[in-house]
Write a protein that holds these residues in place. Structure first.
Motif, PDB file in Angstrom:
ATOM      1  N   LEU A  37       0.812  -1.205   0.000  1.00  0.00           N
ATOM      2  CA  LEU A  37       0.000   0.000   0.000  1.00  0.00           C
ATOM      3  C   LEU A  37       0.849   1.260   0.000  1.00  0.00           C
ATOM      4  CD1 LEU A  37      -2.820  -1.100   2.465  1.00  0.00           C
ATOM      5  CD2 LEU A  37      -2.997  -0.835  -0.004  1.00  0.00           C
ATOM      6  N   VAL A  38       1.951   1.253   0.740  1.00  0.00           N
ATOM      7  CA  VAL A  38       2.853   2.406   0.758  1.00  0.00           C
ATOM      8  C   VAL A  38       3.491   2.582  -0.612  1.00  0.00           C
ATOM      9  CG1 VAL A  38       5.019   3.289   1.731  1.00  0.00           C
ATOM     10  CG2 VAL A  38       3.271   2.314   3.223  1.00  0.00           C
ATOM     11  N   ASP A  39       3.932   1.479  -1.235  1.00  0.00           N
ATOM     12  CA  ASP A  39       4.522   1.562  -2.574  1.00  0.00           C
ATOM     13  C   ASP A  39       3.511   2.066  -3.597  1.00  0.00           C
ATOM     14  OD1 ASP A  39       6.906   0.636  -1.554  1.00  0.00           O
ATOM     15  OD2 ASP A  39       6.585  -1.448  -2.207  1.00  0.00           O
ATOM     16  N   LEU A  40       2.294   1.614  -3.474  1.00  0.00           N
ATOM     17  CA  LEU A  40       1.242   2.054  -4.380  1.00  0.00           C
ATOM     18  C   LEU A  40       0.968   3.549  -4.211  1.00  0.00           C
ATOM     19  CD1 LEU A  40      -0.867   1.219  -6.491  1.00  0.00           C
ATOM     20  CD2 LEU A  40      -2.433   0.759  -4.614  1.00  0.00           C
ATOM     21  N   GLN A  41       0.976   3.999  -2.973  1.00  0.00           N
ATOM     22  CA  GLN A  41       0.762   5.420  -2.707  1.00  0.00           C
ATOM     23  C   GLN A  41       1.890   6.245  -3.314  1.00  0.00           C
ATOM     24  OE1 GLN A  41       0.388   6.327   1.417  1.00  0.00           O
ATOM     25  NE2 GLN A  41       0.004   8.487   1.088  1.00  0.00           N
ATOM     26  N   LYS A  42       3.129   5.770  -3.213  1.00  0.00           N
ATOM     27  CA  LYS A  42       4.264   6.477  -3.807  1.00  0.00           C
ATOM     28  C   LYS A  42       4.172   6.476  -5.326  1.00  0.00           C
ATOM     29  CE  LYS A  42       7.514   5.510  -0.074  1.00  0.00           C
ATOM     30  NZ  LYS A  42       8.686   4.730   0.309  1.00  0.00           N
ATOM     31  N   VAL A  69       1.415   6.255  -7.244  1.00  0.00           N
ATOM     32  CA  VAL A  69       0.332   7.126  -7.688  1.00  0.00           C
ATOM     33  C   VAL A  69       0.693   8.574  -7.422  1.00  0.00           C
ATOM     34  CG1 VAL A  69      -2.092   7.715  -7.321  1.00  0.00           C
ATOM     35  CG2 VAL A  69      -1.398   5.332  -7.392  1.00  0.00           C
ATOM     36  N   GLY A  70       1.350   8.819  -6.325  1.00  0.00           N
ATOM     37  CA  GLY A  70       1.808  10.161  -6.002  1.00  0.00           C
ATOM     38  C   GLY A  70       0.706  11.109  -5.599  1.00  0.00           C
ATOM     39  N   THR A  71      -0.363  10.587  -5.078  1.00  0.00           N
ATOM     40  CA  THR A  71      -1.457  11.463  -4.656  1.00  0.00           C
ATOM     41  C   THR A  71      -1.506  11.526  -3.143  1.00  0.00           C
ATOM     42  OG1 THR A  71      -3.008   9.620  -4.683  1.00  0.00           O
ATOM     43  CG2 THR A  71      -2.856  10.949  -6.673  1.00  0.00           C
ATOM     44  N   ASP A  72      -2.110  12.575  -2.686  1.00  0.00           N
ATOM     45  CA  ASP A  72      -2.304  12.747  -1.252  1.00  0.00           C
ATOM     46  C   ASP A  72      -3.466  11.862  -0.832  1.00  0.00           C
ATOM     47  OD1 ASP A  72      -2.251  13.644   1.319  1.00  0.00           O
ATOM     48  OD2 ASP A  72      -3.293  15.521   0.898  1.00  0.00           O
ATOM     49  N   MET A  73      -3.232  10.923   0.050  1.00  0.00           N
ATOM     50  CA  MET A  73      -4.246   9.955   0.442  1.00  0.00           C
ATOM     51  C   MET A  73      -4.967  10.361   1.722  1.00  0.00           C
ATOM     52  SD  MET A  73      -4.016   7.657  -1.912  1.00  0.00           S
ATOM     53  CE  MET A  73      -4.360   5.969  -1.535  1.00  0.00           C
ATOM     54  N   THR A  74      -5.005  11.663   2.013  1.00  0.00           N
ATOM     55  CA  THR A  74      -5.686  12.090   3.219  1.00  0.00           C
ATOM     56  C   THR A  74      -7.192  11.983   3.032  1.00  0.00           C
ATOM     57  OG1 THR A  74      -5.682  14.383   2.499  1.00  0.00           O
ATOM     58  CG2 THR A  74      -3.855  13.674   3.898  1.00  0.00           C
TER      59      THR A  74
END
Length: 133
Positions: free
Chosen positions: A29-34, A36-41
């Motif tokens: 999930l952390v790799d996916l967030q990096k 995509v590069g979006t703010d996941m707030t």
């Protein structure tokens, strides 16, 4: 005994269970967030977007940005029809009788007026066929 907020208790239980179930996938999930590069707030508050402001110009519709790609076959299909001709056309699951009130040969579209309620619609020529008479 102190009064407990049941919705807060349920939210805490669900959050803990989700955290437990997703723990093996935390690295992914952390790799996916990096990636995509979006703010996941998580945003809180009204779900409705704000109304467009008059001082900002609105973006043109996608259809108006580019000319439509119409095949030559569609352009020649329109030429089989003439204004005032009675036809039937398909739209959705329905089939309607109409009269041709306009022809747009460049776009391959026929402007039709339903005989039942006088509503005018534009349909491609391949969805229209002459009434056998």
């Amino acid at each position: 005994m102190a009064k407990m907020d049941m919705s807060a208790v349920i939210r805490a239980i669900v959050a803990e269970e989700v955290k437990t179930q997703l723990a093996p996938y935390a690295d992914v999930l952390v790799d996916l967030q990096k990636l995509v590069g979006t703010d996941m707030t998580v945003r809180r508050g009204p779900g409705r977007p704000t109304a467009p402001r008059a001082d900002k110009p609105r973006r043109a519709a996608a259809r108006g940005d580019k000319p439509a790609l119409v095949s030559e076959a569609a352009k020649t299909e329109v030429l089989k029809y003439q204004e005032g001709q009675q036809v039937r056309y398909k739209q959705g699951r329905g089939e309607f009788e109409a009269i041709i009130v306009g022809i747009d040969a460049e776009m391959g579209m026929l402007k039709l007026e339903r005989t039942s309620d006088k509503k005018q619609v534009a349909r491609p020529a391949d969805k229209v066929y002459p009434v056998a008479g």
